[in-house]
Design a protein around this motif. Structure first.
Motif, PDB file in Angstrom:
ATOM      1  N   UNK A 194       5.495   8.601  -6.817  1.00  0.00           N
ATOM      2  CA  UNK A 194       6.345   8.062  -6.169  1.00  0.00           C
ATOM      3  C   UNK A 194       6.371   8.170  -4.793  1.00  0.00           C
ATOM      4  N   UNK A 195       6.023   9.421  -3.952  1.00  0.00           N
ATOM      5  CA  UNK A 195       5.892   9.914  -2.988  1.00  0.00           C
ATOM      6  C   UNK A 195       4.716   9.114  -2.423  1.00  0.00           C
ATOM      7  N   UNK A 196       3.457   9.052  -2.938  1.00  0.00           N
ATOM      8  CA  UNK A 196       2.401   8.286  -2.690  1.00  0.00           C
ATOM      9  C   UNK A 196       2.622   7.022  -2.450  1.00  0.00           C
ATOM     10  N   UNK A 197       3.464   6.175  -3.244  1.00  0.00           N
ATOM     11  CA  UNK A 197       3.838   4.779  -2.968  1.00  0.00           C
ATOM     12  C   UNK A 197       4.704   4.681  -1.681  1.00  0.00           C
ATOM     13  N   UNK A 198       5.667   5.778  -1.296  1.00  0.00           N
ATOM     14  CA  UNK A 198       6.641   5.815  -0.483  1.00  0.00           C
ATOM     15  C   UNK A 198       5.734   5.962   0.980  1.00  0.00           C
ATOM     16  N   UNK A 199       4.821   6.659   0.743  1.00  0.00           N
ATOM     17  CA  UNK A 199       4.030   6.894   2.119  1.00  0.00           C
ATOM     18  C   UNK A 199       3.142   5.600   2.609  1.00  0.00           C
ATOM     19  N   UNK A 200       2.684   4.755   1.270  1.00  0.00           N
ATOM     20  CA  UNK A 200       1.883   3.672   1.672  1.00  0.00           C
ATOM     21  C   UNK A 200       3.102   2.687   2.368  1.00  0.00           C
ATOM     22  N   UNK A 201       4.291   2.556   1.851  1.00  0.00           N
ATOM     23  CA  UNK A 201       5.367   1.715   2.384  1.00  0.00           C
ATOM     24  C   UNK A 201       5.467   2.212   3.759  1.00  0.00           C
ATOM     25  N   UNK A 202       5.670   3.358   4.078  1.00  0.00           N
ATOM     26  CA  UNK A 202       5.765   3.905   5.453  1.00  0.00           C
ATOM     27  C   UNK A 202       4.618   3.456   6.430  1.00  0.00           C
ATOM     28  N   UNK A 203       3.449   3.771   5.749  1.00  0.00           N
ATOM     29  CA  UNK A 203       2.248   3.371   6.772  1.00  0.00           C
ATOM     30  C   UNK A 203       2.430   1.918   7.196  1.00  0.00           C
ATOM     31  N   UNK A 204       2.754   0.915   6.057  1.00  0.00           N
ATOM     32  CA  UNK A 204       2.785  -0.362   6.400  1.00  0.00           C
ATOM     33  C   UNK A 204       4.025  -0.679   7.319  1.00  0.00           C
ATOM     34  N   UNK A 205       4.828   0.160   7.226  1.00  0.00           N
ATOM     35  CA  UNK A 205       6.128   0.068   8.155  1.00  0.00           C
ATOM     36  C   UNK A 205       5.749   0.497   9.526  1.00  0.00           C
ATOM     37  N   UNK A 206       4.751   1.436   9.576  1.00  0.00           N
ATOM     38  CA  UNK A 206       4.474   1.871  10.811  1.00  0.00           C
ATOM     39  C   UNK A 206       3.681   0.991  11.725  1.00  0.00           C
ATOM     40  N   UNK A 207       2.900   0.296  10.845  1.00  0.00           N
ATOM     41  CA  UNK A 207       2.171  -0.790  11.542  1.00  0.00           C
ATOM     42  C   UNK A 207       3.084  -2.040  12.074  1.00  0.00           C
ATOM     43  N   UNK A 208       3.751  -2.298  11.146  1.00  0.00           N
ATOM     44  CA  UNK A 208       4.991  -3.521  11.348  1.00  0.00           C
ATOM     45  C   UNK A 208       5.787  -2.800  12.818  1.00  0.00           C
TER      46      UNK A 208
END
Length: 474
Positions: A194-208
């Motif tokens: 779960x935390x890995x997936x949330x980090x991926x989402x946050x990385x995508x949101x960081x770019x956005x």
């Protein structure tokens, strides 16, 4: 000559046993309950599970090959997770200690069984004495003493049965520890996913959010009406996402440390799969209520504690009756130097001890044993109700999380469109401000994080149900 004496000794022993048994036969009437075996008393086991959807509440499922009987390898199919579980079961300190507890009780049971046999002791003795300068007198004796406590009133029998219940109870606790370890490892593993997936989402949101910040800086330089506060808000949004990512990565390290501690290893990174690739059972039929009694090791252990208390009551009752002890001695002796060479000396004693007055200790002991039995019954009943409650909660959690995840998926689709259209409008229309873009991005981030949390909660519900049903076939 020696053989004749031994035969006479045996005959005398038989006579003593017959006389003592005849004396004790009078008190044997009415004490059949001292030898009774434990039988399960009535217990409330109906309607243990609430249906997670139906308003009728009671779950009525007759599936005998239910989720509750599945071994852990069929529940948790991720090969990496299976490897971690196997390693943990080999090295976990709590499980190793539980196995040692079983061995210790097995030794106690051996002692309880040997209590039915006579105890034998050999105590060789020898002296040399001289009086007033006379020649020394040598005396020697090689006695063998045997003592046998005849279990006329079931005290030894009930102690042995109680120890047998303790052994089974200890094995149940070993199963409980194993089930808890498997569930704990699975929960920590899925938490990492779960935390890995949330980090991926946050990385995508960081770019956005970085793109939005850059766009705001460009618009401030090229379009009239855009102030520095717009750029600052966009930058703050970008930094906020970064701080969330740092916090998630910290949690990943902490969960990895907890998992390696369960494995009995120094802290290190954990190899793992992806959240979206996990496959867990979806047919969560649990079976009828009595199945819970069979599968839950802790519930079974609570009943075995009740059985122990039952035999403790029998032991307390047996103390009201006499104790029959037969002892015999055989010795090769020269009788203090009077016989030389030595001769064989045989003797036998039988005793029947009837308690008369012991300051109320026997009566109080029986009362206490009965009250302890009642306490154990209450604990057993509560363990059954608690188990049913845990199953109901896990089923509710699974269904609610699955429903929420579907809703969040639709919400994410809407918010993705909202973010794209808001960015387009901001570029082409003066009516759309930076604030709408940031709000749209924030809403999308929260929705994606919530969906991952709901997916994890659904996995956690499967783990909790596996644990609530007693760990399947283990």
């Amino acid at each position: 000559m020696v053989n004749v004496k031994i035969l006479k000794f045996r005959d005398n022993m038989k006579k003593i046993i017959i006389v003592l048994i005849a004396l004790a036969a009078v008190v044997l009437t009415g004490c059949k309950s001292l030898y009774g075996k434990y039988e399960r008393p009535d217990v409330k086991a109906d309607g243990l599970f609430r249906d997670p959807v139906s308003v009728m509440d009671t779950l009525a499922v007759n599936d005998t090959l239910s989720f509750g009987k599945m071994p852990w390898r069929q529940v948790f199919t991720d090969p990496l997770l299976q490897g971690i579980i196997e390693k943990t079961l080999e090295n976990n300190v709590d499980l190793l200690n539980a196995a040692l507890n079983v061995k210790m009780v097995e030794e106690q049971l051996k002692v309880a069984k040997l209590a039915f046999l006579p105890s034998v002791a050999v105590t060789p003795q020898g002296t040399i004495s001289s009086f007033n300068g006379n020649p020394a007198t040598k005396s020697y004796s090689l006695p063998v003493t045997a003592s046998w406590n005849v279990d006329l009133f079931g005290q030894l029998l009930n102690e042995k049965r109680g120890t047998q219940m303790l052994l089974l109870q200890t094995k149940d606790y070993q199963t409980v520890v194993k089930t808890n370890i498997i569930s704990g490892v699975a929960n920590l593993y899925y938490t990492l996913l779960m935390l890995d997936r949330q980090v991926e989402i946050l990385d995508e949101m960081t770019d956005l959010t970085k793109q939005t910040w850059d766009r705001m800086k460009l618009l401030k330089e090229t379009r009239i009406g855009y102030r520095s506060t717009a750029v600052q808000s966009a930058e703050a949004s970008y930094l906020s996402v970064q701080t969330q990512s740092v916090d998630m990565k910290r949690q990943i390290r902490e969960v990895e440390n907890s998992l390696t501690l369960l494995m009995g290893e120094p802290a290190h990174a954990i190899a793992r799969g992806k959240l979206e690739n996990q496959s867990l059972p979806t047919n969560l039929q649990t079976g009828v209520g009595i199945q819970l009694l069979q599968n839950r090791a802790d519930v079974h252990a609570a009943e075995l504690d009740l059985a122990q208390c039952f035999y403790d009551v029998n032991i307390a009752r047996s103390r009201f009756y006499p104790q029959l002890t037969i002892s015999g001695t055989g010795a090769f002796t020269n009788n203090n130097g009077l016989v030389n060479p030595g001769k064989i000396l045989l003797s036998a004693v039988g005793s029947l001890v009837q308690p008369v007055f012991q300051h109320g200790q026997i009566v109080a002991g029986l009362k206490v044993a009965k009250m302890q039995y009642e306490q154990s019954y209450n604990k057993w009943q509560n363990a059954i109700l608690k188990a049913g409650n845990e199953v109901s909660n896990a089923l509710v959690q699974y269904n609610a999380s699955a429903e929420k995840s579907e809703i969040e998926a639709r919400r994410i689709e809407v918010l993705r469109k909202n973010v794209e259209e808001t960015k387009t409008l901001m570029s082409s229309s003066a009516n759309t401000t930076y604030l709408e873009v940031i709000q749209a991005q924030s809403g999308l981030l929260n929705a994606e994080i919530s969906k991952v949390t709901d997916d994890f909660a659904k996995m956690q519900a499967v783990v909790n149900l596996y644990q609530a049903l007693g760990g399947g076939a283990n």
